[in-house]
Design a protein around this motif. Structure first.
Motif, PDB file in Angstrom:
ATOM      1  N   ILE A  33       0.848  -1.183   0.000  1.00 54.66           N
ATOM      2  CA  ILE A  33       0.000   0.000   0.000  1.00 54.66           C
ATOM      3  C   ILE A  33       0.886   1.237   0.000  1.00 54.66           C
ATOM      4  CG2 ILE A  33      -1.723   1.289   1.305  1.00 54.66           C
ATOM      5  CD1 ILE A  33      -2.648  -1.429   2.427  1.00 54.66           C
ATOM      6  N   ARG A  34       0.612   2.135  -0.930  1.00 55.20           N
ATOM      7  CA  ARG A  34       1.406   3.364  -1.017  1.00 55.20           C
ATOM      8  C   ARG A  34       0.510   4.564  -0.771  1.00 55.20           C
ATOM      9  NH1 ARG A  34       4.481   3.906  -6.310  1.00 55.20           N
ATOM     10  NH2 ARG A  34       2.372   3.894  -7.075  1.00 55.20           N
ATOM     11  N   PHE A  35       1.029   5.535  -0.024  1.00 60.84           N
ATOM     12  CA  PHE A  35       0.303   6.789   0.149  1.00 60.84           C
ATOM     13  C   PHE A  35       1.157   7.913  -0.390  1.00 60.84           C
ATOM     14  CE2 PHE A  35       2.709   6.240   4.071  1.00 60.84           C
ATOM     15  CZ  PHE A  35       3.258   7.490   4.278  1.00 60.84           C
ATOM     16  N   PHE A  36       0.482   8.974  -0.819  1.00 58.74           N
ATOM     17  CA  PHE A  36       1.172  10.130  -1.383  1.00 58.74           C
ATOM     18  C   PHE A  36       1.183  11.239  -0.346  1.00 58.74           C
ATOM     19  CE2 PHE A  36       1.450  14.026  -3.907  1.00 58.74           C
ATOM     20  CZ  PHE A  36       2.550  13.727  -4.691  1.00 58.74           C
ATOM     21  N   GLN A  37       2.368  11.641   0.062  1.00 57.40           N
ATOM     22  CA  GLN A  37       2.523  12.670   1.086  1.00 57.40           C
ATOM     23  C   GLN A  37       2.583  14.041   0.439  1.00 57.40           C
ATOM     24  OE1 GLN A  37       5.734  11.931   3.775  1.00 57.40           O
ATOM     25  NE2 GLN A  37       5.783  14.048   4.499  1.00 57.40           N
ATOM     26  N   LEU A  38       1.787  14.992   0.956  1.00 56.29           N
ATOM     27  CA  LEU A  38       1.829  16.327   0.395  1.00 56.29           C
ATOM     28  C   LEU A  38       1.526  17.381   1.442  1.00 56.29           C
ATOM     29  CD1 LEU A  38      -1.186  17.736  -0.194  1.00 56.29           C
ATOM     30  CD2 LEU A  38      -1.304  15.889  -1.824  1.00 56.29           C
ATOM     31  N   TYR A  39       1.921  18.602   1.109  1.00 52.45           N
ATOM     32  CA  TYR A  39       1.575  19.789   1.881  1.00 52.45           C
ATOM     33  C   TYR A  39       0.587  20.574   1.019  1.00 52.45           C
ATOM     34  CZ  TYR A  39       5.851  18.909   4.532  1.00 52.45           C
ATOM     35  OH  TYR A  39       6.827  18.345   5.315  1.00 52.45           O
ATOM     36  N   VAL A  40      -0.368  21.255   1.640  1.00 57.49           N
ATOM     37  CA  VAL A  40      -1.260  22.125   0.891  1.00 57.49           C
ATOM     38  C   VAL A  40      -0.746  23.548   1.054  1.00 57.49           C
ATOM     39  CG1 VAL A  40      -3.590  23.065   0.704  1.00 57.49           C
ATOM     40  CG2 VAL A  40      -3.256  20.620   1.097  1.00 57.49           C
ATOM     41  N   TYR A  41      -0.420  24.140  -0.067  1.00 54.15           N
ATOM     42  CA  TYR A  41       0.085  25.510  -0.077  1.00 54.15           C
ATOM     43  C   TYR A  41      -0.965  26.449  -0.648  1.00 54.15           C
ATOM     44  CZ  TYR A  41       4.583  23.383   0.883  1.00 54.15           C
ATOM     45  OH  TYR A  41       5.589  22.677   1.455  1.00 54.15           O
ATOM     46  N   LYS A  42      -0.623  27.712  -0.710  1.00 52.23           N
ATOM     47  CA  LYS A  42      -1.538  28.739  -1.185  1.00 52.23           C
ATOM     48  C   LYS A  42      -2.032  28.432  -2.597  1.00 52.23           C
ATOM     49  CE  LYS A  42      -1.916  33.742  -1.370  1.00 52.23           C
ATOM     50  NZ  LYS A  42      -1.225  35.007  -1.080  1.00 52.23           N
ATOM     51  N   ASP A  43      -1.170  27.973  -3.478  1.00 51.88           N
ATOM     52  CA  ASP A  43      -1.554  27.667  -4.852  1.00 51.88           C
ATOM     53  C   ASP A  43      -2.135  26.256  -4.907  1.00 51.88           C
ATOM     54  OD1 ASP A  43      -1.890  27.231  -7.543  1.00 51.88           O
ATOM     55  OD2 ASP A  43       0.107  27.938  -8.110  1.00 51.88           O
ATOM     56  N   ARG A  44      -3.428  26.168  -4.711  1.00 55.31           N
ATOM     57  CA  ARG A  44      -4.088  24.865  -4.669  1.00 55.31           C
ATOM     58  C   ARG A  44      -4.141  24.191  -6.033  1.00 55.31           C
ATOM     59  NH1 ARG A  44      -8.807  24.974  -0.108  1.00 55.31           N
ATOM     60  NH2 ARG A  44      -7.379  25.124   1.650  1.00 55.31           N
ATOM     61  N   ASN A  45      -3.985  24.947  -7.094  1.00 54.52           N
ATOM     62  CA  ASN A  45      -3.960  24.352  -8.419  1.00 54.52           C
ATOM     63  C   ASN A  45      -2.799  23.370  -8.548  1.00 54.52           C
ATOM     64  OD1 ASN A  45      -4.720  24.002 -11.188  1.00 54.52           O
ATOM     65  ND2 ASN A  45      -3.008  25.335 -11.740  1.00 54.52           N
ATOM     66  N   VAL A  46      -1.644  23.745  -8.020  1.00 54.48           N
ATOM     67  CA  VAL A  46      -0.481  22.853  -8.048  1.00 54.48           C
ATOM     68  C   VAL A  46      -0.776  21.598  -7.227  1.00 54.48           C
ATOM     69  CG1 VAL A  46       1.931  22.591  -7.340  1.00 54.48           C
ATOM     70  CG2 VAL A  46       1.171  24.702  -8.443  1.00 54.48           C
ATOM     71  N   VAL A  47      -1.385  21.776  -6.063  1.00 54.09           N
ATOM     72  CA  VAL A  47      -1.715  20.634  -5.204  1.00 54.09           C
ATOM     73  C   VAL A  47      -2.703  19.716  -5.914  1.00 54.09           C
ATOM     74  CG1 VAL A  47      -2.684  19.941  -2.984  1.00 54.09           C
ATOM     75  CG2 VAL A  47      -1.237  21.969  -3.127  1.00 54.09           C
ATOM     76  N   ALA A  48      -3.706  20.288  -6.571  1.00 56.49           N
ATOM     77  CA  ALA A  48      -4.689  19.482  -7.294  1.00 56.49           C
ATOM     78  C   ALA A  48      -4.021  18.664  -8.393  1.00 56.49           C
ATOM     79  CB  ALA A  48      -5.782  20.375  -7.871  1.00 56.49           C
ATOM     80  N   GLN A  49      -3.063  19.257  -9.079  1.00 54.89           N
ATOM     81  CA  GLN A  49      -2.335  18.524 -10.118  1.00 54.89           C
ATOM     82  C   GLN A  49      -1.552  17.359  -9.515  1.00 54.89           C
ATOM     83  OE1 GLN A  49      -0.143  21.001 -12.981  1.00 54.89           O
ATOM     84  NE2 GLN A  49      -1.377  22.728 -12.239  1.00 54.89           N
TER      85      GLN A  49
END
Length: 170
Positions: free
Chosen positions: A16-32
């Motif tokens: 099982i793999r999970f994707f680690q991320l931070y949510v920054y001001k530019d949510r478009n980048v996060v959505a991508q």
């Protein structure tokens, strides 16, 4: 479910793999990034929330340790880092993957994560200093995993005894 999960975030191996991320001001980048993670077959999103906060270190409290002004987290001042509750709810609108909140350090943050629909909590406490508080606050409503501070097998058993659902270790 009690188990031991040995997994690496960027692993290309089985499991099982999970994707680690931070949510920054530019949510478009996060959505991508989230869409890319979905296409790559990741099974969960690990929203990392612990960067600008230190853990509860009992020795530091006892010794009244305070970071010198030049070492404080001034580099985060003025940045819109978001709020965990807003970020969890927003991520739920763009993905059907479960959202795990990674880096929870306090009982209050554990309660917030549960209240806002997190599918699980990952305590990045580097030595089991917060795990028991977080497990108690989660009240069995979501699994609580330990990430960090695992140096030997006895650390695994301690974490499980404190109520961890599983352990992420390299």
């Amino acid at each position: 479910m009690i188990g031991i999960i040995v997994e690496e975030v960027a692993s290309t191996g089985p499991g099982i793999r999970f994707f680690q991320l931070y949510v920054y001001k530019d949510r478009n980048v996060v959505a991508q990034l989230v869409r890319r993670a979905e296409r790559a077959g990741f099974k969960a999103i690990a929203l990392t929330v612990d960067t600008p906060r230190l853990g509860r270190r009992e020795a530091d409290i006892k010794n009244r340790f305070v970071l010198p002004p030049f070492l404080t987290l001034k580099n985060f001042e003025g940045l819109n880092l978001g709020k965990m509750d807003e970020d969890v709810k927003w991520l739920q609108t763009i993905t059907s993957l479960p959202i795990l909140v990674k880096g929870v350090l306090t009982a209050e943050d554990a309660r917030l994560a549960v209240q806002n629909g997190a599918a699980g909590i990952i305590v990045s406490n580097h030595g089991a200093r917060q795990l028991d508080y977080v497990v108690k606050a989660a009240q069995g409503r979501v699994p609580v995993f330990l990430d960090g501070g695992v140096r030997r097998g006895t650390d695994v058993f301690k974490a499980l005894a404190l109520g961890a659902s599983g352990i992420f270790a390299l």
